[in-house]
Structure formats: C-alpha cells, structure tokens
Design a protein around this motif. Sequence first.
Motif, PDB file in Angstrom:
ATOM      1  N   GLN A  92      20.105 -44.269  20.233  1.00  0.00           N
ATOM      2  CA  GLN A  92      18.938 -44.551  19.401  1.00  0.00           C
ATOM      3  C   GLN A  92      17.716 -43.720  19.792  1.00  0.00           C
ATOM      4  O   GLN A  92      16.829 -43.487  18.969  1.00  0.00           O
ATOM      5  CB  GLN A  92      18.604 -46.037  19.452  1.00  0.00           C
ATOM      6  N   LYS A  93      17.674 -43.255  21.034  1.00  0.00           N
ATOM      7  CA  LYS A  93      16.558 -42.402  21.457  1.00  0.00           C
ATOM      8  C   LYS A  93      16.977 -40.939  21.567  1.00  0.00           C
ATOM      9  O   LYS A  93      16.288 -40.133  22.182  1.00  0.00           O
ATOM     10  CB  LYS A  93      16.005 -42.890  22.797  1.00  0.00           C
ATOM     11  N   GLY A  94      18.098 -40.605  20.958  1.00  0.00           N
ATOM     12  CA  GLY A  94      18.585 -39.234  21.007  1.00  0.00           C
ATOM     13  C   GLY A  94      19.807 -39.110  21.909  1.00  0.00           C
ATOM     14  O   GLY A  94      20.199 -40.046  22.614  1.00  0.00           O
ATOM     15  N   ALA A  95      20.426 -37.926  21.890  1.00  0.00           N
ATOM     16  CA  ALA A  95      21.656 -37.706  22.640  1.00  0.00           C
ATOM     17  C   ALA A  95      21.414 -37.418  24.119  1.00  0.00           C
ATOM     18  O   ALA A  95      22.284 -37.665  24.952  1.00  0.00           O
ATOM     19  CB  ALA A  95      22.439 -36.546  22.009  1.00  0.00           C
ATOM     20  N   ALA A  96      20.238 -36.907  24.464  1.00  0.00           N
ATOM     21  CA  ALA A  96      19.977 -36.499  25.847  1.00  0.00           C
ATOM     22  C   ALA A  96      20.034 -37.678  26.810  1.00  0.00           C
ATOM     23  O   ALA A  96      20.553 -37.568  27.928  1.00  0.00           O
ATOM     24  CB  ALA A  96      18.615 -35.812  25.942  1.00  0.00           C
ATOM     25  N   GLN A  97      19.503 -38.823  26.398  1.00  0.00           N
ATOM     26  CA  GLN A  97      19.490 -39.989  27.274  1.00  0.00           C
ATOM     27  C   GLN A  97      20.909 -40.402  27.651  1.00  0.00           C
ATOM     28  O   GLN A  97      21.192 -40.705  28.810  1.00  0.00           O
ATOM     29  CB  GLN A  97      18.760 -41.146  26.599  1.00  0.00           C
ATOM     30  N   ARG A  98      21.812 -40.394  26.668  1.00  0.00           N
ATOM     31  CA  ARG A  98      23.206 -40.760  26.944  1.00  0.00           C
ATOM     32  C   ARG A  98      23.842 -39.752  27.895  1.00  0.00           C
ATOM     33  O   ARG A  98      24.604 -40.123  28.791  1.00  0.00           O
ATOM     34  CB  ARG A  98      23.994 -40.826  25.629  1.00  0.00           C
ATOM     35  N   GLN A  99      23.545 -38.470  27.725  1.00  0.00           N
ATOM     36  CA  GLN A  99      24.100 -37.449  28.619  1.00  0.00           C
ATOM     37  C   GLN A  99      23.595 -37.647  30.052  1.00  0.00           C
ATOM     38  O   GLN A  99      24.334 -37.472  31.018  1.00  0.00           O
ATOM     39  CB  GLN A  99      23.727 -36.055  28.121  1.00  0.00           C
ATOM     40  N   GLY A 100      22.341 -38.034  30.183  1.00  0.00           N
ATOM     41  CA  GLY A 100      21.773 -38.243  31.501  1.00  0.00           C
ATOM     42  C   GLY A 100      22.431 -39.394  32.248  1.00  0.00           C
ATOM     43  O   GLY A 100      22.567 -39.361  33.475  1.00  0.00           O
ATOM     44  N   LYS A 101      22.874 -40.418  31.511  1.00  0.00           N
ATOM     45  CA  LYS A 101      23.515 -41.568  32.147  1.00  0.00           C
ATOM     46  C   LYS A 101      24.844 -41.209  32.792  1.00  0.00           C
ATOM     47  O   LYS A 101      25.331 -41.929  33.668  1.00  0.00           O
ATOM     48  CB  LYS A 101      23.721 -42.675  31.108  1.00  0.00           C
ATOM     49  N   ALA A 102      25.453 -40.098  32.339  1.00  0.00           N
ATOM     50  CA  ALA A 102      26.752 -39.706  32.892  1.00  0.00           C
ATOM     51  C   ALA A 102      26.619 -39.097  34.286  1.00  0.00           C
ATOM     52  O   ALA A 102      27.574 -39.122  35.062  1.00  0.00           O
ATOM     53  CB  ALA A 102      27.428 -38.707  31.958  1.00  0.00           C
ATOM     54  N   LEU A 103      25.437 -38.568  34.620  1.00  0.00           N
ATOM     55  CA  LEU A 103      25.298 -37.838  35.883  1.00  0.00           C
ATOM     56  C   LEU A 103      25.579 -38.689  37.123  1.00  0.00           C
ATOM     57  O   LEU A 103      26.288 -38.229  38.030  1.00  0.00           O
ATOM     58  CB  LEU A 103      23.911 -37.203  35.949  1.00  0.00           C
ATOM     59  N   SER A 149      17.472 -30.613  24.826  1.00  0.00           N
ATOM     60  CA  SER A 149      17.502 -31.421  26.045  1.00  0.00           C
ATOM     61  C   SER A 149      18.887 -32.034  26.258  1.00  0.00           C
ATOM     62  O   SER A 149      19.336 -32.179  27.406  1.00  0.00           O
ATOM     63  CB  SER A 149      16.435 -32.514  25.992  1.00  0.00           C
ATOM     64  N   ALA A 150      19.599 -32.352  25.156  1.00  0.00           N
ATOM     65  CA  ALA A 150      20.955 -32.890  25.287  1.00  0.00           C
ATOM     66  C   ALA A 150      21.894 -31.842  25.879  1.00  0.00           C
ATOM     67  O   ALA A 150      22.710 -32.148  26.760  1.00  0.00           O
ATOM     68  CB  ALA A 150      21.472 -33.359  23.921  1.00  0.00           C
ATOM     69  N   VAL A 151      21.775 -30.612  25.398  1.00  0.00           N
ATOM     70  CA  VAL A 151      22.603 -29.520  25.938  1.00  0.00           C
ATOM     71  C   VAL A 151      22.292 -29.313  27.415  1.00  0.00           C
ATOM     72  O   VAL A 151      23.197 -29.143  28.245  1.00  0.00           O
ATOM     73  CB  VAL A 151      22.374 -28.219  25.140  1.00  0.00           C
ATOM     74  N   ALA A 152      21.012 -29.332  27.773  1.00  0.00           N
ATOM     75  CA  ALA A 152      20.626 -29.130  29.167  1.00  0.00           C
ATOM     76  C   ALA A 152      21.235 -30.200  30.069  1.00  0.00           C
ATOM     77  O   ALA A 152      21.733 -29.902  31.164  1.00  0.00           O
ATOM     78  CB  ALA A 152      19.101 -29.129  29.290  1.00  0.00           C
ATOM     79  N   LYS A 153      21.219 -31.451  29.609  1.00  0.00           N
ATOM     80  CA  LYS A 153      21.800 -32.535  30.403  1.00  0.00           C
ATOM     81  C   LYS A 153      23.312 -32.376  30.528  1.00  0.00           C
ATOM     82  O   LYS A 153      23.880 -32.634  31.594  1.00  0.00           O
ATOM     83  CB  LYS A 153      21.466 -33.890  29.778  1.00  0.00           C
ATOM     84  N   ARG A 154      23.959 -31.967  29.436  1.00  0.00           N
ATOM     85  CA  ARG A 154      25.408 -31.775  29.511  1.00  0.00           C
ATOM     86  C   ARG A 154      25.763 -30.637  30.469  1.00  0.00           C
ATOM     87  O   ARG A 154      26.678 -30.759  31.277  1.00  0.00           O
ATOM     88  CB  ARG A 154      25.982 -31.490  28.117  1.00  0.00           C
ATOM     89  N   LEU A 155      25.032 -29.545  30.398  1.00  0.00           N
ATOM     90  CA  LEU A 155      25.318 -28.411  31.281  1.00  0.00           C
ATOM     91  C   LEU A 155      25.011 -28.744  32.742  1.00  0.00           C
ATOM     92  O   LEU A 155      25.595 -28.142  33.649  1.00  0.00           O
ATOM     93  CB  LEU A 155      24.522 -27.185  30.843  1.00  0.00           C
ATOM     94  N   GLU A 156      24.134 -29.728  32.944  1.00  0.00           N
ATOM     95  CA  GLU A 156      23.808 -30.133  34.312  1.00  0.00           C
ATOM     96  C   GLU A 156      25.047 -30.685  35.029  1.00  0.00           C
ATOM     97  O   GLU A 156      25.154 -30.603  36.248  1.00  0.00           O
ATOM     98  CB  GLU A 156      22.695 -31.180  34.275  1.00  0.00           C
ATOM     99  N   ARG A 157      25.979 -31.231  34.254  1.00  0.00           N
ATOM    100  CA  ARG A 157      27.218 -31.748  34.858  1.00  0.00           C
ATOM    101  C   ARG A 157      28.020 -30.641  35.548  1.00  0.00           C
ATOM    102  O   ARG A 157      28.782 -30.902  36.474  1.00  0.00           O
ATOM    103  CB  ARG A 157      28.127 -32.348  33.790  1.00  0.00           C
TER     104      ARG A 157
END
Length: 279
Positions: A92-103, A149-157
């Motif tokens: 609901q707040k965008g895809a980046a937040q969900r990606q960050g939770k995976a870290l 920001s979603a791509v950045a969080k995913r690539l952070e993995r």
Amino acid sequence: MTNHAEELRKALGARLRGLRKDGGFASGRAFAAATKWQESKVSRIENGRQNASEEDIRVWCLKTGALEQTEDLIALVRHIEELWLEWRRQLQKGAAQRQGKALPVYARTKVFRIWHPTVVWGTLQTAEYAAETFRQVIDYYEIPDDIESAVAKRLERQQYLYRGDRIFNVLLAEQALYTNFGGPQVMRGQLDRLLAVMTLPRLSLGIVPKRAEMHIWPGNSFSMFDTRLVLVETYSAEFSVTQPREIALYAKAFELLKTSAVYGRPARELLRSALDSLG
C-alpha cells in the motif's frame, strides 16, 4: 483465504482434542479444571472457534504429556495467524517497503533454496529487468510508483551473494530464460548476468530444460530460507509457511526438482541458446 485458515484452525482443534483424550482427560471440563481455564475456552479451541495462543499450546502439551509436539503445534499456530499476507496491504505504500522487509531475512539465512519456473529470481536480476517487473506490479496492484527505490532495495540483496558463507541453491525452469520483460535489450543483459553469476563459488544455478522428465509437478515459485520459512507468491497474496512438516514437503519438492535440472556446461548452453534466440 479465510476459509483455509478456518479449516486449519479446526484441524488444530481436532489434534488438541485428541491429545487431551490421550492424556487421560475424558472431558473438556476435566481438562479445564486441570489448566484452571474456563470450560468454554477449551470447547472453543477444540472446535476451531478460537485461536490458541503459543502459551496455550505449551500448557496443553505439558498437561497432556505431549511435550514433543509443542514445537510443531506452535508453528501451526503461527502459520494460521500469518497464513496470508495480502499484497495490497504489503504494497500500500509502494513496492520498496516490501523489498526492504526481505533484507533482515536474507541476513539471517545461511542456506537458500529457490525455485522459479517462469521468472529470474529477484536477487539475480539486473536493474533493468527488475524495473520492468516492478512496473508491472505497480500497474497491476495500482500502488504508488516507487520503481527506482524498489529496484535499489532489490539490488541491495545482491550483497549477500558475495558476503559471508551463505549457500544459494537456485533452480530456474528454462521458460524463465524466455519470459520477456522489457524486450530484447533488457533480456540480453539479464541472460548475460546469469552467465556471469554462475561462476560465483557459493551459487549453484540449475536450469530445468523444457523437455526434462519431471518427478514432481512444477507448481508455484517458492523461496526457502534455511528450514525456518518458505514464501510462496501468488497473484493475490504471499503465502508464508513456518510449520516444520510443511517446510519438509517443500524441501522434498526442491530435491525432486533438482533431479530434472542441468548444471555447468549444459546450463550455459541453454542460456546461450536463449541469447541466440534474441537475434
């Protein structure tokens, strides 16, 4: 989704009723007296009308002499509580937040087992390929556009591919090499990326050829983190598996899928064939 949770709650209640009887408590009243609970609470739990808490499970197993089942039953309780996490709520707040939770999950995991029958696994994606997948997610769920920001969080993995002593066991079906995200240029970059990461010492990348004999049906993609958690993605939700017996089934499925996969040179040949198909 709700019906499935209700069914599991009723199944849990039936198991607890069986433990109560095996433990020498012929009635719910007798068990309530032993635990100092209300008789109505015992009845609601056994009939699936009330969620049992983790502490309830510990008391139940202690009083019935079934301590060896405590861990499994607690995992089932957590599974029921967290069975479905709706994508819209997560996104609901965008895809980046969900990606960050995976870290944090990645940071804790030592052994990864990944199966993707149609798409390249997120941690192996290029920025361009990931951007196209997020563009589709944003359009489909009608959520805020935060692609960068979603791509950045995913690539952070990807840092975890190179740090520590983690082991990555990744299986892709051959179809994943052809599922077109972003057109030929994006796909070339993504396939080149897969060829490059195959040399990483702690990454085992297998590909299941389209004509390979299968020993289990392909099913949905899933990501297995040690033996603690399995995440299964659908169009409407992310299915979280924490019960040990169910996790064991996914581990078994992964081993069966591996028997159909090729590695090393044959896998590289499949990748190069997919590249050649792009012209």
